[in-house]
Scaffold this motif. Structure first.
Motif, PDB file in Angstrom:
ATOM      1  N   SER A 154       0.817  -1.213   0.000  1.00  0.00           N
ATOM      2  CA  SER A 154       0.000   0.000   0.000  1.00  0.00           C
ATOM      3  C   SER A 154       0.852   1.266   0.000  1.00  0.00           C
ATOM      4  O   SER A 154       0.364   2.354  -0.340  1.00  0.00           O
ATOM      5  N   THR A 201      -0.037   6.428  -2.607  1.00  0.00           N
ATOM      6  CA  THR A 201      -0.287   5.575  -1.443  1.00  0.00           C
ATOM      7  C   THR A 201      -1.718   5.064  -1.502  1.00  0.00           C
ATOM      8  O   THR A 201      -2.639   5.808  -1.832  1.00  0.00           O
ATOM      9  N   GLU A 241      -4.417   4.649   0.394  1.00  0.00           N
ATOM     10  CA  GLU A 241      -4.918   5.054   1.703  1.00  0.00           C
ATOM     11  C   GLU A 241      -6.021   4.133   2.213  1.00  0.00           C
ATOM     12  O   GLU A 241      -6.124   3.872   3.412  1.00  0.00           O
ATOM     13  N   THR A 272       2.498   9.446   4.502  1.00  0.00           N
ATOM     14  CA  THR A 272       1.279  10.177   4.859  1.00  0.00           C
ATOM     15  C   THR A 272       1.666  11.542   5.430  1.00  0.00           C
ATOM     16  O   THR A 272       2.841  11.811   5.669  1.00  0.00           O
ATOM     17  N   PHE A 328      -3.887  13.042   9.446  1.00  0.00           N
ATOM     18  CA  PHE A 328      -4.054  11.651   9.030  1.00  0.00           C
ATOM     19  C   PHE A 328      -2.829  10.845   9.447  1.00  0.00           C
ATOM     20  O   PHE A 328      -2.951   9.752  10.030  1.00  0.00           O
ATOM     21  N   ASP A 377      -9.374  11.447   4.260  1.00  0.00           N
ATOM     22  CA  ASP A 377      -8.816  10.234   4.870  1.00  0.00           C
ATOM     23  C   ASP A 377      -8.931  10.245   6.385  1.00  0.00           C
ATOM     24  O   ASP A 377      -9.082   9.187   7.010  1.00  0.00           O
ATOM     25  N   SER A 432     -10.743   7.373   8.564  1.00  0.00           N
ATOM     26  CA  SER A 432      -9.992   6.693   9.619  1.00  0.00           C
ATOM     27  C   SER A 432     -10.750   6.692  10.944  1.00  0.00           C
ATOM     28  O   SER A 432     -10.870   5.651  11.605  1.00  0.00           O
TER      29      SER A 432
END
Length: 315
Positions: free
Chosen positions: A116, A122, A124, A162, A166, A250, A254
């Motif tokens: 990933s 990326t 996510e 990242t 996040f 994101d 999350s």
């Protein structure tokens, strides 16, 4: 989606929550003979067109330890690594799934996390699912195996791929500082945390994300379940509604994943599977990742019924 139905019929998921009773779902096969299994797989691979069904029937009905024994015997018999042989004989989703089954749960999770964050861009979605749905014990083992497999620290890899709040949330989770469940219910602390979540979000202009991260990455799951109930006495919105109002992108995904897993991790995975199988083109990568990473764990009987209902219309 015949492939998905095939595996949903043979593999089940785990809850893995701290307070959930656990019952084995994937157990060692009786009358296990690794040499016999290795020979059957060798014959299946050498069959014209490859006898995929035989390979599926064997590898999905053996425990991780038994698959290791089969791989050892296969290399002795065929003079070739079993994973290499499978990679050469299979393709697509089936290849990825069976190769995943040849790894331990932690090895598979570590590999998926590495993938990933590999190359440009990326993934996510995978990062969020895997970091936010794993408990302390699982994350500690993933970090150990990640270091062993890739000679790098998972937290540093996450930090490099990242950014912003996040990144801060994922790193806080990867640091595994969550409290262990206690038999003592601290009602004062529950009220304090619920009030802090409200005051850091809905009550004020702008969100004090650091407070949310601290509470959701450090408190035990049973404690947080009670905090979210108490939160409703302060806020006109429940915790998930508050998250949707306060943060986006994101970070929103999350926090929502965390809350969904705190409330019912079984249901979270069921919903992920359902969404993946109903999406246009079917996200077999998501289905494969969830089934492979959870099948060696444990589940409750009620969740097995949920899985059966999910795969009912896939043929």
């Amino acid at each position: 989606m015949a492939l998905v139905s095939e595996f949903l019929g043979q593999l089940t998921l785990s809850y893995g929550g701290e307070e959930e009773p656990k019952f084995p779902t994937v157990v060692p096969a009786r009358d296990f003979d690794p040499g016999r299994d290795a020979t059957r797989i060798d014959t299946a691979i050498k069959t014209k067109g490859v006898d995929e069904q035989t390979v599926i029937d064997i590898l999905t009905r053996r425990s991780t330890e038994q698959r290791r024994e089969i791989a050892f015997e296969y290399e002795r018999i065929a003079k070739k690594d079993l994973s290499v042989a499978l990679k050469g004989a299979l393709s697509g989703s089936l290849e990825g799934l069976l190769l995943g089954l040849m790894k331990s749960t932690a090895q598979y999770d570590a590999s998926e996390l590495k993938a990933s964050m590999k190359g440009l861009g990326t993934d996510e979605e995978t990062l969020i699912e895997m970091v936010c749905s794993r408990n302390n014990e699982e994350l500690l083992e993933i970090k150990r195996v990640y270091r062993e497999m890739f000679k790098k620290e998972l937290d540093k890899e996450v930090a490099g791929d990242t950014s912003g709040d996040f990144a801060k949330l994922l790193l806080a989770l990867v640091q595994t500082k969550r409290d262990e469940p206690s038999n003592v219910v601290d009602y004062e602390k529950i009220d304090e945390d619920a009030r802090c979540l409200y005051e850091a979000g809905v009550q004020r202009k702008g969100t004090d994300v650091a407070v949310w991260i601290s509470i959701m990455s450090q408190r035990s799951v049973p404690h947080l379940q009670k905090v979210f109930e108490r939160y409703k006495s302060y806020s006109p919105y429940d915790m998930k509604e508050s998250i949707r109002k306060e943060v986006k992108g994101d970070l929103e995904k999350s926090f929502l994943t965390l809350v969904e897993c705190f409330e019912n991790r079984q249901l979270y995975f069921a919903n992920r599977l359902n969404e993946a199988m109903k999406s246009k083109g079917a996200k077999e990568k998501v289905v494969t990742r969830i089934m492979v990473s959870r099948c060696e764990e444990h589940t409750k009987g009620d969740y097995q019924k949920a899985l059966l209902s999910l795969c009912g219309g896939d043929d």
